[in-house]
Write a protein that holds these residues in place. Sequence first.
Motif, PDB file in Angstrom:
ATOM      1  N   GLN A 552      -0.959   6.060 -12.248  1.00  0.00           N
ATOM      2  CA  GLN A 552      -1.694   4.905 -11.736  1.00  0.00           C
ATOM      3  C   GLN A 552      -1.135   4.419 -10.404  1.00  0.00           C
ATOM      4  O   GLN A 552      -1.820   3.718  -9.647  1.00  0.00           O
ATOM      5  CB  GLN A 552      -1.651   3.773 -12.763  1.00  0.00           C
ATOM      6  CG  GLN A 552      -2.737   2.729 -12.576  1.00  0.00           C
ATOM      7  CD  GLN A 552      -2.856   1.823 -13.780  1.00  0.00           C
ATOM      8  OE1 GLN A 552      -2.257   2.095 -14.816  1.00  0.00           O
ATOM      9  NE2 GLN A 552      -3.631   0.769 -13.651  1.00  0.00           N
ATOM     10  N   ARG A 555      -1.545   6.342  -4.671  1.00  0.00           N
ATOM     11  CA  ARG A 555      -2.490   5.654  -3.790  1.00  0.00           C
ATOM     12  C   ARG A 555      -3.684   6.531  -3.446  1.00  0.00           C
ATOM     13  O   ARG A 555      -4.823   6.055  -3.371  1.00  0.00           O
ATOM     14  CB  ARG A 555      -1.761   5.231  -2.507  1.00  0.00           C
ATOM     15  CG  ARG A 555      -0.686   4.174  -2.741  1.00  0.00           C
ATOM     16  CD  ARG A 555      -0.237   3.562  -1.418  1.00  0.00           C
ATOM     17  NE  ARG A 555       0.785   2.547  -1.667  1.00  0.00           N
ATOM     18  CZ  ARG A 555       2.038   2.642  -1.273  1.00  0.00           C
ATOM     19  NH1 ARG A 555       2.441   3.713  -0.627  1.00  0.00           N
ATOM     20  NH2 ARG A 555       2.903   1.669  -1.524  1.00  0.00           N
ATOM     21  N   ARG A 558      -6.321   6.407  -5.993  1.00  0.00           N
ATOM     22  CA  ARG A 558      -7.154   5.204  -5.947  1.00  0.00           C
ATOM     23  C   ARG A 558      -8.272   5.359  -4.927  1.00  0.00           C
ATOM     24  O   ARG A 558      -9.423   4.964  -5.174  1.00  0.00           O
ATOM     25  CB  ARG A 558      -6.272   4.002  -5.593  1.00  0.00           C
ATOM     26  CG  ARG A 558      -7.053   2.695  -5.473  1.00  0.00           C
ATOM     27  CD  ARG A 558      -6.153   1.557  -5.058  1.00  0.00           C
ATOM     28  NE  ARG A 558      -6.897   0.318  -4.929  1.00  0.00           N
ATOM     29  CZ  ARG A 558      -6.379  -0.828  -4.528  1.00  0.00           C
ATOM     30  NH1 ARG A 558      -5.078  -0.893  -4.210  1.00  0.00           N
ATOM     31  NH2 ARG A 558      -7.128  -1.916  -4.430  1.00  0.00           N
ATOM     32  N   GLY A 562     -11.164   5.210  -7.204  1.00  0.00           N
ATOM     33  CA  GLY A 562     -11.344   3.783  -7.357  1.00  0.00           C
ATOM     34  C   GLY A 562     -10.379   3.221  -8.394  1.00  0.00           C
ATOM     35  O   GLY A 562      -9.794   3.958  -9.195  1.00  0.00           O
ATOM     36  N   GLU A 563     -10.227   1.902  -8.408  1.00  0.00           N
ATOM     37  CA  GLU A 563      -9.227   1.269  -9.260  1.00  0.00           C
ATOM     38  C   GLU A 563      -9.499   1.492 -10.737  1.00  0.00           C
ATOM     39  O   GLU A 563      -8.620   1.868 -11.515  1.00  0.00           O
ATOM     40  CB  GLU A 563      -9.177  -0.226  -8.947  1.00  0.00           C
ATOM     41  CG  GLU A 563      -8.060  -0.975  -9.662  1.00  0.00           C
ATOM     42  CD  GLU A 563      -6.686  -0.581  -9.161  1.00  0.00           C
ATOM     43  OE1 GLU A 563      -5.742  -0.541  -9.973  1.00  0.00           O
ATOM     44  OE2 GLU A 563      -6.560  -0.286  -7.950  1.00  0.00           O
ATOM     45  N   GLU A 564     -10.731   1.245 -11.173  1.00  0.00           N
ATOM     46  CA  GLU A 564     -11.049   1.322 -12.604  1.00  0.00           C
ATOM     47  C   GLU A 564     -10.959   2.748 -13.120  1.00  0.00           C
ATOM     48  O   GLU A 564     -10.367   3.003 -14.179  1.00  0.00           O
ATOM     49  CB  GLU A 564     -12.443   0.750 -12.847  1.00  0.00           C
ATOM     50  CG  GLU A 564     -12.818   0.674 -14.317  1.00  0.00           C
ATOM     51  CD  GLU A 564     -14.195   0.072 -14.531  1.00  0.00           C
ATOM     52  OE1 GLU A 564     -14.687   0.161 -15.677  1.00  0.00           O
ATOM     53  OE2 GLU A 564     -14.782  -0.463 -13.567  1.00  0.00           O
ATOM     54  N   ARG A 566      -9.256   5.196 -11.832  1.00  0.00           N
ATOM     55  CA  ARG A 566      -7.862   5.636 -11.784  1.00  0.00           C
ATOM     56  C   ARG A 566      -7.097   5.150 -13.013  1.00  0.00           C
ATOM     57  O   ARG A 566      -6.294   5.885 -13.595  1.00  0.00           O
ATOM     58  CB  ARG A 566      -7.192   5.124 -10.517  1.00  0.00           C
ATOM     59  CG  ARG A 566      -5.741   5.594 -10.368  1.00  0.00           C
ATOM     60  CD  ARG A 566      -5.088   5.065  -9.124  1.00  0.00           C
ATOM     61  NE  ARG A 566      -4.913   3.616  -9.175  1.00  0.00           N
ATOM     62  CZ  ARG A 566      -4.188   2.925  -8.297  1.00  0.00           C
ATOM     63  NH1 ARG A 566      -3.571   3.557  -7.309  1.00  0.00           N
ATOM     64  NH2 ARG A 566      -4.083   1.615  -8.388  1.00  0.00           N
ATOM     65  N   ALA A 567      -7.348   3.918 -13.436  1.00  0.00           N
ATOM     66  CA  ALA A 567      -6.673   3.389 -14.626  1.00  0.00           C
ATOM     67  C   ALA A 567      -7.085   4.170 -15.871  1.00  0.00           C
ATOM     68  O   ALA A 567      -6.239   4.496 -16.719  1.00  0.00           O
ATOM     69  CB  ALA A 567      -6.999   1.911 -14.788  1.00  0.00           C
TER      70      ALA A 567
END
Length: 706
Positions: A552, A555, A558, A562-564, A566-567
């Motif tokens: 996570q 970089r 991401r 994207g953030e979601e 990637r999580a």
Amino acid sequence: MLSILEHIDPDSDRIDLLVDLVDRLRPRRASDHDYARAQVRTLAQLLKGHPGQAWALRRYLTRLLETRRHTSLYSDVGILSNDGFFTELKKRIAYRILPPALDDLYLSDTLDRVLCREDDYQWIRAVPNADWLELFDVVANAAPPDGAEQESAESSRARRIVLAGLLDAIRTLSCRVCALGLEPRLIHAHMEIEEVDSPFLMQNIEANKYLDDYGRLMCGEVDTMEDARHLLVMLDQCEAVVLKIRSKALASGTSVALTYLLVALTQSIDRLRKLLFLVDTSGELPSAPTVDVETLANEATPPTEPPTSLRRAAAVDLAQELAEAHNTKYEVRGLLRDNIDLLARNVTENASRTGEHYIAERRADLRGMFASSAGAGIIIAFMALIKILISYQHRAPLIEALLYSLNYAAGFMLVHVLHFTIATKQPAMTAARIAAALHDTAQRGSSRRQVDVDSMAALVNKVFRTQIVAVLGNLATVIPVAWAIALAWYWIFGTHLVNAVKAEHLIADSHPWHSLALLHAAIAGVWLFVSGLVSGYYDNKAMYTRMGLRVQQLRWLRRLLGEERRARFARYVEDNLGGLMGNFVFGVLMGITGTVGYLLGLPLDVRHVTFSSANFAIGFVGLGEQLDPETIAITFLGIALIGMVNLLVSFGLALWVALRARKVRFRHGFRLLRALGRRLRAAPLDFFIGPRDLDEAVVANPRGFK
């Protein structure tokens, strides 16, 4: 022995005569305990009858102790070094081939000449403690030929030499415990230690205070001193931290390096306790918990003598411990046993948690397992097709092995990603689950408690019927899909996927006695077991290294996802790294075995029940579906035996390793079989498809199985 005693020079510091004397005590075979006991008793009687030789031996031993350094014997022998596991392993292997150069200045190195055989500790431990103490008393109490004043000075000198070595070893061990306890790896595993005063640091402060007081006592500056109870409290807290880290490791993972550190800490603390007990002046300090000194003292006391002191019994036990540790200091097996146990426990613990997904509790779960297995059968049929196409390219052996491995690995990983099930992958996981259940049973009661065989039979029954359904699900789709692929190939290209010779070869490979199918099936079973270990290892690694958080933090990922996303991807990697790596390794092993056998000139290959079934269907079409019933029956028998060998080998190895990792022994095999027989006779239908009442009471799990 008398001739050796007569040649002893009381003022010599050469070790040769002691080597000869111990050689007379040593039996030819370490298992000849009667000879060793008889020789020790004979030596004691000889010294009683020749007090002059007893005095000469006493002076000689005192001189040996006086001219050698003791500290490393008490602080290093039997305790892991700070080099780390792999450096220690490499060193032990190298030293078994070419031993290190020894320095006669150190008492620990002198032991190499005295106890020169690796099994010396066996006959030393076989001699009763009472006999050793009797021999020690004869030597220690030997009167000098020219006056009692010399006797007192000699006795005091020997005691002072040994005591100085013990005190130096206590200081060394305390400093080592402090250094190990402040290792970043240990602090990372137990971050709470940063919020309070470290017990590892505090015990070193207490140890230095205790040793300073001891020094003043020896110099006559004070008459009394406090005992080491405060230091023991700090050591208790150090051990509590070690236990917490071990407990956390079962949930958050561990590594060989962390386990090595914990073993070295435990050994150092235990040795520190033993030395403190020996040098204690109060007589009220408790002994180390790992030694039952009262039992040792009772065993060392002859029937007509007064009770042996606890300190004397502890000293004999420590001497025997040092002898054994010295004899086994280059033993690789002991190093692996001490340092792999926690990692092995974690690997099998992760396999156990995965195994819970492979056990169907209800009929609805069995239906889900069948559907999951059927999906895997479809993928395997296409994998069999790709393997045949690769073989037609006639690549170089290593290139062909690489392509086979990629085919297997990609297919097995796809099965995992789609949450399908390959039946033979289950045993390595479910065996760990059974071992976990046995371990829980052993922990709930004493060692004499009767094992709940009925509940264990219920678990084994669930594993059995789930496994049967999974195999049937694989075969229910792999055979018809492979048959359909072969027919479609003929309709599209006008030629069979395999010619008659190749088709006969595919079918003959499953013959149970005219081929090596069962041996090759056993090899596949071993690879299934290995893949289970790999899966557990990487599950442990993902938890210990916080793989999800590491992913996570990327970089570039991401920016890409994207953030979601990637999580979600990070969570998926942490939860499934073990499964993906296990399937990848299994695919590689399946792909390279045949090529390795070809290169070595050995009959090595693999037979897997699902691939053998697919090959039969493809070969059947390649022969124009013209095959006599006898050949069909024998081939199906071979496929069934291949599946059975796959399952039994992988399950047996996985269960053996899981039980050893948990230190569980199960001796109720016949009772378990009888309990399974009772369940089969009482409800034959439920034995194979599960009871209906569970289905009605609980809503079925809609997610299915991994």
